[in-house]
Enzyme design. Structure first.
Site, PDB file in Angstrom:
ATOM      1  N   ASP A  13       3.640   5.516   6.752  1.00 55.89           N
ATOM      2  CA  ASP A  13       3.767   6.900   6.263  1.00 55.89           C
ATOM      3  C   ASP A  13       4.575   7.018   4.981  1.00 55.89           C
ATOM      4  OD1 ASP A  13       2.355   7.754   8.523  1.00 55.89           O
ATOM      5  OD2 ASP A  13       4.196   7.847   9.715  1.00 55.89           O
ATOM      6  N   LYS A  16       1.110   6.244   1.106  1.00 53.20           N
ATOM      7  CA  LYS A  16       0.051   5.350   0.573  1.00 53.20           C
ATOM      8  C   LYS A  16      -1.195   6.142   0.181  1.00 53.20           C
ATOM      9  CE  LYS A  16       0.178   3.118   4.494  1.00 53.20           C
ATOM     10  NZ  LYS A  16       1.354   3.760   5.126  1.00 53.20           N
ATOM     11  N   GLY A  40      -2.859   7.460   9.286  1.00 49.67           N
ATOM     12  CA  GLY A  40      -3.063   8.849   8.879  1.00 49.67           C
ATOM     13  C   GLY A  40      -2.615   8.951   7.441  1.00 49.67           C
ATOM     14  N   HIS A  41      -3.567   9.000   6.521  1.00 50.04           N
ATOM     15  CA  HIS A  41      -3.237   9.007   5.094  1.00 50.04           C
ATOM     16  C   HIS A  41      -3.591  10.370   4.509  1.00 50.04           C
ATOM     17  CE1 HIS A  41      -3.704   4.330   5.005  1.00 50.04           C
ATOM     18  NE2 HIS A  41      -2.775   4.753   5.836  1.00 50.04           N
ATOM     19  N   GLN A 223      -0.518   1.407   7.838  1.00 51.87           N
ATOM     20  CA  GLN A 223       0.782   1.131   8.473  1.00 51.87           C
ATOM     21  C   GLN A 223       1.804   0.653   7.422  1.00 51.87           C
ATOM     22  OE1 GLN A 223      -2.193  -0.252  10.444  1.00 51.87           O
ATOM     23  NE2 GLN A 223      -2.088   1.871  11.043  1.00 51.87           N
TER      24      GLN A 223
HETATM   25  P1  GDP Z   1       0.652   7.353   4.438  1.00 51.41           P
HETATM   26  O1  GDP Z   1       0.343   7.108   5.866  1.00 51.41           O
HETATM   27  O2  GDP Z   1       1.471   6.265   3.835  1.00 51.41           O
HETATM   28  O3  GDP Z   1      -0.558   7.673   3.610  1.00 51.41           O
HETATM   29  O4  GDP Z   1       1.584   8.666   4.407  1.00 51.41           O
HETATM   30  P2  GDP Z   1       1.333  10.049   5.214  1.00 51.41           P
HETATM   31  O5  GDP Z   1       0.218  10.763   4.577  1.00 51.41           O
HETATM   32  O6  GDP Z   1       1.261   9.783   6.668  1.00 51.41           O
HETATM   33  O7  GDP Z   1       2.713  10.772   4.976  1.00 51.41           O
HETATM   34  C1  GDP Z   1       3.208  11.045   3.706  1.00 51.41           C
HETATM   35  C2  GDP Z   1       3.401  12.558   3.557  1.00 51.41           C
HETATM   36  O8  GDP Z   1       4.165  12.833   2.398  1.00 51.41           O
HETATM   37  C3  GDP Z   1       2.101  13.327   3.373  1.00 51.41           C
HETATM   38  O9  GDP Z   1       2.228  14.578   3.996  1.00 51.41           O
HETATM   39  C4  GDP Z   1       2.006  13.496   1.855  1.00 51.41           C
HETATM   40  O10 GDP Z   1       1.243  14.639   1.465  1.00 51.41           O
HETATM   41  C5  GDP Z   1       3.441  13.662   1.495  1.00 51.41           C
HETATM   42  N1  GDP Z   1       3.832  13.184   0.165  1.00 51.41           N
HETATM   43  C6  GDP Z   1       3.404  12.106  -0.525  1.00 51.41           C
HETATM   44  N2  GDP Z   1       4.116  11.946  -1.645  1.00 51.41           N
HETATM   45  C7  GDP Z   1       5.032  12.949  -1.667  1.00 51.41           C
HETATM   46  C8  GDP Z   1       6.102  13.312  -2.551  1.00 51.41           C
HETATM   47  O11 GDP Z   1       6.369  12.652  -3.548  1.00 51.41           O
HETATM   48  N3  GDP Z   1       6.839  14.390  -2.210  1.00 51.41           N
HETATM   49  C9  GDP Z   1       6.600  15.144  -1.105  1.00 51.41           C
HETATM   50  N4  GDP Z   1       7.385  16.171  -0.855  1.00 51.41           N
HETATM   51  N5  GDP Z   1       5.610  14.828  -0.228  1.00 51.41           N
HETATM   52  C10 GDP Z   1       4.855  13.737  -0.525  1.00 51.41           C
HETATM   53  P1  IMO Z   2      -0.037   4.882   8.377  1.00 53.60           P
HETATM   54  O1  IMO Z   2      -1.166   4.072   7.841  1.00 53.60           O
HETATM   55  C1  IMO Z   2       3.432   4.997  11.027  1.00 53.60           C
HETATM   56  C2  IMO Z   2       3.149   2.788  14.782  1.00 53.60           C
HETATM   57  C3  IMO Z   2       3.103   3.606  16.062  1.00 53.60           C
HETATM   58  C4  IMO Z   2       3.798   2.652  17.006  1.00 53.60           C
HETATM   59  C5  IMO Z   2       3.308   1.295  16.554  1.00 53.60           C
HETATM   60  C6  IMO Z   2       2.129   0.756  17.360  1.00 53.60           C
HETATM   61  O2  IMO Z   2      -0.299   6.336   8.463  1.00 53.60           O
HETATM   62  O3  IMO Z   2       1.226   4.540   7.670  1.00 53.60           O
HETATM   63  P2  IMO Z   2      -0.446   1.336  17.461  1.00 53.60           P
HETATM   64  O4  IMO Z   2      -1.163   2.597  17.854  1.00 53.60           O
HETATM   65  O5  IMO Z   2      -0.769   0.856  16.083  1.00 53.60           O
HETATM   66  O6  IMO Z   2      -0.616   0.251  18.483  1.00 53.60           O
HETATM   67  O7  IMO Z   2       1.112   1.733  17.483  1.00 53.60           O
HETATM   68  O8  IMO Z   2       2.909   1.448  15.197  1.00 53.60           O
HETATM   69  N1  IMO Z   2       2.110   3.132  13.788  1.00 53.60           N
HETATM   70  C7  IMO Z   2       2.367   3.814  12.657  1.00 53.60           C
HETATM   71  N2  IMO Z   2       3.503   4.374  12.214  1.00 53.60           N
HETATM   72  N3  IMO Z   2       2.317   5.048  10.271  1.00 53.60           N
HETATM   73  C8  IMO Z   2       1.168   4.467  10.692  1.00 53.60           C
HETATM   74  O9  IMO Z   2       0.073   4.396   9.916  1.00 53.60           O
HETATM   75  C9  IMO Z   2       1.144   3.849  11.950  1.00 53.60           C
HETATM   76  N4  IMO Z   2       0.201   3.211  12.667  1.00 53.60           N
HETATM   77  C10 IMO Z   2       0.807   2.766  13.778  1.00 53.60           C
HETATM   78  O10 IMO Z   2       3.785   4.828  15.927  1.00 53.60           O
HETATM   79  O11 IMO Z   2       5.191   2.702  16.785  1.00 53.60           O
HETATM   80 MG    MG Z   3       0.525   8.075   7.721  1.00 55.14          MG
END
Ligand code: GDP
Ligand code: IMO
Ligand code: MG
Length: 428
Positions: A13, A16, A40-41, A223
């Protein structure tokens, strides 16, 4: 550079999705190589929020090839749902491909994921319950079913029925729950297969041909490196390799074809699920980060655990991934603080250590050693260049850069494409 790996350098998270979408503009091919719909991107374009679980985050550029590589595990229903959402938004999905070697997630994987977590009780991992671990277990055990087998009508039934028989024994005898009906699962999956077939091919050929013809290939990690099944905080990890090496086995890219590795990090740290987290803030400061950063899971909606930036952890992930650059995300979230901490070492049994421990028992006993810096207390969400940032924000970036000895090439100050400061171009 024709090929760039983008990986999460913390516990996932990191942002990415935003960076992949941003870089996809300049890329020709975008490739996922591990994980599944546990990811979840988030990509924000204008007023629209897109969340990708299984699809690469380059899909908004419909003319680019978006590939789900052989190392990914695929829940066909989840895949088709994402395709449907894209199409309902008027986005063409004709350039999406799935590798025929990718393994398929079945309902018994999801059920076992849930039951195994319940059984673990206090030692549970906190999985996303998407069946990821049980599917990779079958793959490693050499009983899993690949996408190429699922779309082969004659072979599929022969492969599926013995699997259901085995899983039903486990469900009934170990977990005391009802098993699955073979005919009904076959019908559902034949239906999925007929819809997925058009996307399936040997994607390693597409990726290889793109690389040898000097096209730009963006390799998208899911991840984060600290969730790597070997190099992460085992057993509190996922079941794949979210590290740069994961692209060699998960997309058929050979090691000599990786030119650049961009590590995506938050300006602080978060983690979902259980396991040690040395800089975690279980206090008001942690709550303020969660609120300001809206730190709730994209896939499961769970509140993310929050803490200060952990330099020791990122120095470790920089080493194991060969990071050549960093994208520092969510810097704007820290604008609310008078003082900010950066962890530059751990105290372990009275000694200062600088290496991220292999053992989680040791890691759980580590106490962060902080360098305290002054905050900037200014809205930075409209800043377009590094020079325009407040001095204390520049200082914060430079301290991290000097500590890691890796250039921070991108700074993100908000979720939108326009809120991205480029200090060094990624694809020249
Ligand atoms: P990922 O799994 O690495 O793609 O990240 P996620 O999408 O799960 O979580 C990142 C969150 O931060 C999302 O809600 C993005 O919209 C948000 N985000 C990304 N870059 C920034 C930033 O520079 N500032 C803020 N405030 N939010 C950001
Ligand atoms: P993105 O791509 C954050 C974590 C779960 C749990 C562990 C194992 O959005 O960054 P799993 O279901 O993969 O067997 O769970 O890994 N986990 C993540 N945490 N971002 C993710 O993906 C994750 N995908 C799995 O919360 O701790
Ligand atoms: Mg994510």
């Amino acid at each position: 550079m024709p090929s760039v790996v983008v990986i999460g350098a913390q516990w996932g998270d990191e942002g990415k999705g935003k960076i992949i979408d941003f870089l996809a503009k300049k890329a020709d091919v975008i490739v996922r190589a591990q994980g599944g719909n546990n990811a979840g991107h988030t990509v924000i374009v204008g007023e629209n929020k897109h969340t990708f679980h299984l699809l690469p985050s380059g899909v908004l550029y419909e003319e680019k090839m978006n590939i789900i590589g052989n190392g990914v595990v695929i829940d066909p229903q989840a895949f088709l749902d994402e395709i449907k959402t894209l199409e309902s938004r008027g986005i063409n999905t004709a350039n999406i491909r799935i590798d025929e070697r990718a393994h398929v997630i079945f309902p018994y994987h999801k059920k076992i994921d849930v039951l195994a977590e319940e059984e673990r009780g206090e030692t549970k991992i906190g999985t996303t319950k998407k069946g990821i671990g049980p599917c990779y277990m079958d793959k490693v055990e050499r009983t899993g079913i690949r996408v190429g087998e699922m779309i082969d009508k004659e072979l599929f039934k022969q492969r599926l029925f013995p699997q259901i028989d085995r899983k039903n024994k486990i469900l009934e005898k170990i977990y005391n729950v009802e098993g699955f009906c073979k005919e009904s699962m076959l019908r559902d999956y034949e239906q999925y297969a007929s819809q997925i077939k058009e996307y399936v091919t040997d994607t390693t050929i597409i990726v290889h041909e793109a690389l040898v013809s000097n096209k730009r290939v963006l390799l998208e990690g899911a991840q984060g490196a600290l969730l790597d099944v070997d190099l992460g905080t085992y057993p509190y990890v996922t079941s794949s390799h979210p590290t740069s090496g994961g692209f060699c086995v998960g997309a058929g890219v050979n090691p000599l074809q990786i030119d650049d590795v961009l590590g995506v990090v938050k300006a602080y740290t978060t983690r979902v699920g259980f396991g040690p987290f040395p800089t975690e803030l279980i206090n008001e400061t942690g709550d303020r980060i969660r609120k300001e950063g809206n730190e709730f899971g994209t896939t499961t909606g769970r509140a993310r655990r929050c803490g200060w930036f952990d330099g020791v952890a990122v120095k470790y992930t920089a080493r194991i991934n060969g990071m050549t650059g960093i994208s520092l995300m969510l810097l704007d979230v820290l604008s609310i603080f008078d003082k900010i901490n950066i962890c530059t070492g751990y105290e372990y049994e009275g000694k200062t250590i600088h290496n991220f421990p292999a053992s989680i028992k040791e890691l759980a006993k580590c106490r962060p050693i902080y360098k305290e810096v002054d905050g900037w207390k200014e809205d930075i969400t409209s800043v377009k260049t590094f020079e325009e940032l407040p001095d204390n924000a520049k200082k914060y970036i430079k301290i991290i850069e000097e500590y890691l000895k890796i250039p921070i090439k991108i700074v993100s100050v908000g979720p939108k494409r326009s809120q991205t400061i480029i200090r060094e171009e990624i694809f020249e």
